[in-house]
Write an enzyme that holds these catalytic residues in place. Structure first.
Site, short mmCIF file in Angstrom:
data_model
loop_
_atom_site.label_atom_id
_atom_site.label_comp_id
_atom_site.label_asym_id
_atom_site.label_seq_id
_atom_site.Cartn_x
_atom_site.Cartn_y
_atom_site.Cartn_z
CG ASP A 45 1.58 -1.91 -6.62
OD1 ASP A 45 2.52 -1.68 -7.39
OD2 ASP A 45 1.24 -3.07 -6.27
CE1 TYR A 73 2.51 -5.06 1.53
CE2 TYR A 73 3.53 -7.13 2.21
CZ TYR A 73 3.60 -5.90 1.57
OH TYR A 73 4.78 -5.52 0.99
CG ASP A 87 -4.37 -2.76 -9.34
OD1 ASP A 87 -5.14 -2.12 -10.06
OD2 ASP A 87 -3.13 -2.74 -9.50
NE ARG A 180 0.14 -5.42 -7.97
CZ ARG A 180 0.79 -5.03 -9.06
NH1 ARG A 180 0.12 -4.80 -10.18
NH2 ARG A 180 2.09 -4.87 -9.05
#
Length: 298
Positions: A45, A73, A87, A180
Site C-alpha cells: 500500500d 512485516y 490505516d 490492516r
C-alpha cells in the site's frame, strides 16, 4: 536490464506501480524499441514501505509461485480508533477507550489469529469485486461487501508497547494476508478499535529489504530456493521441449528451508541447464513434466 528477480525498496507514499513504471523506463532506455515483460511480486500500500520484488523478462513466470512464500512485516498498531481503510489515511468509523490494554491482554488477543483463519479483506483492498478492484468502488462511496478469504498467520509477537496509544507487531504470514485487517480485528476483539499507522515488509522468504536507494539482482539458484531442483542435460531439455517427461532422479533438496511448521508450498521443481533456471517442472506419477519453459534462462 537483464532478466531476473530484483529486490527493491518501496518508500512510503509511492505506489507499487510507480516502481514498475521506473523499471519500464529503465528497460526502454537500455533496449530502445523493445518491450520487456515486467511485473511486481506483491503489492505494498502507498502508506507502507519495504521489500518489493520486481520480476523482469522470463522471470515473470515465477509470479504465481511467490504467493505461498513466508512474508515478514513490522507494523505499528494505533489503539482507540478503527478506520474504514484500516490505516492512518482513512475515516474514523469507531472510537473507544484503550486505557485498559496491557501487554498480557495483547498477547492473549493475538493467539486466535495464528494459523489458518478466515479473514475479511479491507474495503480498500485490490481484491476484485464484480471484475473491479474493491478500492475503486470504495473510493466512489459504493458499498463494498467482500467475502472472507482463507489466510495463514505463521507467527506474531509484540516487540514494543506505548500503551494505551500504540504497539509494534512483528509477524510472518503467507501471501494474501492483510495486516490492516488483523489490526482491525484485534481492535474489535479488544473492544477499543485499532488501525495501522505504519507498515514495513522486511523479508519475503530468504530475501531481505535492501533499504532505500538500493536493489539486488538475483538469478539461477537464488530463485524459488524453497523448492526442489533438478540439473538438466541437453537430452532432458530436448525431451521437455517435445512435451515428454523425464526421470525424477537426481532430485536435489531446496537451497533454503522454510520456517519450522510453515505449510509446504505446492511449488514446482526447478530445472537448471548450464547454471540457469530454464524450466519449471511438475512432479507427476514419478516423473517430471514441463510446466513452463523460461526461454533463454534466468
Amino acid at each position: 536490464m537483464t532478466p531476473g528477480l530484483y529486490l527493491t525498496h518501496k518508500p512510503v507514499g509511492a505506489t507499487s506501480f510507480a516502481t514498475v513504471r521506473a523499471f519500464q523506463e529503465e528497460a526502454q532506455a537500455t533496449r530502445p524499441g523493445r518491450r520487456t515483460a515486467l511485473v511486481h511480486g506483491g503489492t505494498l500500500d502507498p502508506f507502507a514501505e519495504g521489500l518489493l520484488l520486481m520480476l523482469v523478462g522470463p522471470a515473470t513466470h515465477l509470479f504465481e509461485h511467490l504467493h505461498a512464500a513466508p512474508k515478514v512485516y513490522e507494523a505499528r498498531v494505533e489503539w482507540g480508533t478503527e478506520m474504514d481503510t484500516g490505516d492512518l489515511h482513512g475515516r474514523p468509523v469507531h472510537q473507544a477507550d484503550a486505557s485498559a490494554l496491557t501487554p498480557e491482554r495483547l498477547d492473549e488477543a493475538l493467539r486466535p489469529f495464528l494459523g489458518w483463519t478466515e479473514q475479511i479483506p479491507p474495503a480498500t483492498s485490490a481484491k476484485k469485486l464484480g471484475g473491479e478492484p474493491a478500492y475503486r468502488k470504495a473510493h466512489r462511496g459504493e458499498a463494498v461487501d467482500l467475502p472472507p478469504s482463507r489466510v495463514y498467520l505463521h507467527a506474531a509477537r509484540w516487540t514494543s508497547h506505548d500503551l494505551p496509544r500504540a504497539s509494534v507487531l512483528e509477524l510472518t504470514c503467507r501471501g494474501g494476508y492483510y495486516v490492516r485487517s488483523l489490526a482491525r480485528d484485534l481492535g474489535r476483539a479488544l473492544g477499543c478499535g485499532a488501525h495501522l499507522s505504519a507498515l514495513k515488509r522486511t523479508a519475503i522468504g530468504p530475501w531481505k529489504d535492501p533499504g532505500p536507494g538500493h536493489r539486488i539482482e538475483l538469478h539461477g539458484r537464488d530463485l524459488l530456493p524453497w523448492t526442489h531442483s533438478r540439473v538438466l542435460t541437453d537430452q532432458d531439455v530436448g525431451a521437455l521441449r517435445q512435451g515428454q517427461p523425464i526421470p525424477l532422479a537426481p532430485l536435489q533438496p531446496p537451497d533454503w528451508r522454510l520456517p519450522p511448521g510453515y505449510p509446504e508450498p505446492p511449488g514446482p521443481v526447478r530445472g537448471f541447464h548450464q547454471g540457469k533456471l530454464t524450466f519449471l517442472l511438475t512432479l507427476e506419477d514419478g516423473v517430471l513434466t514441463p510446466e513452463t519453459e523460461l526461454r533463454g534462462g534466468v
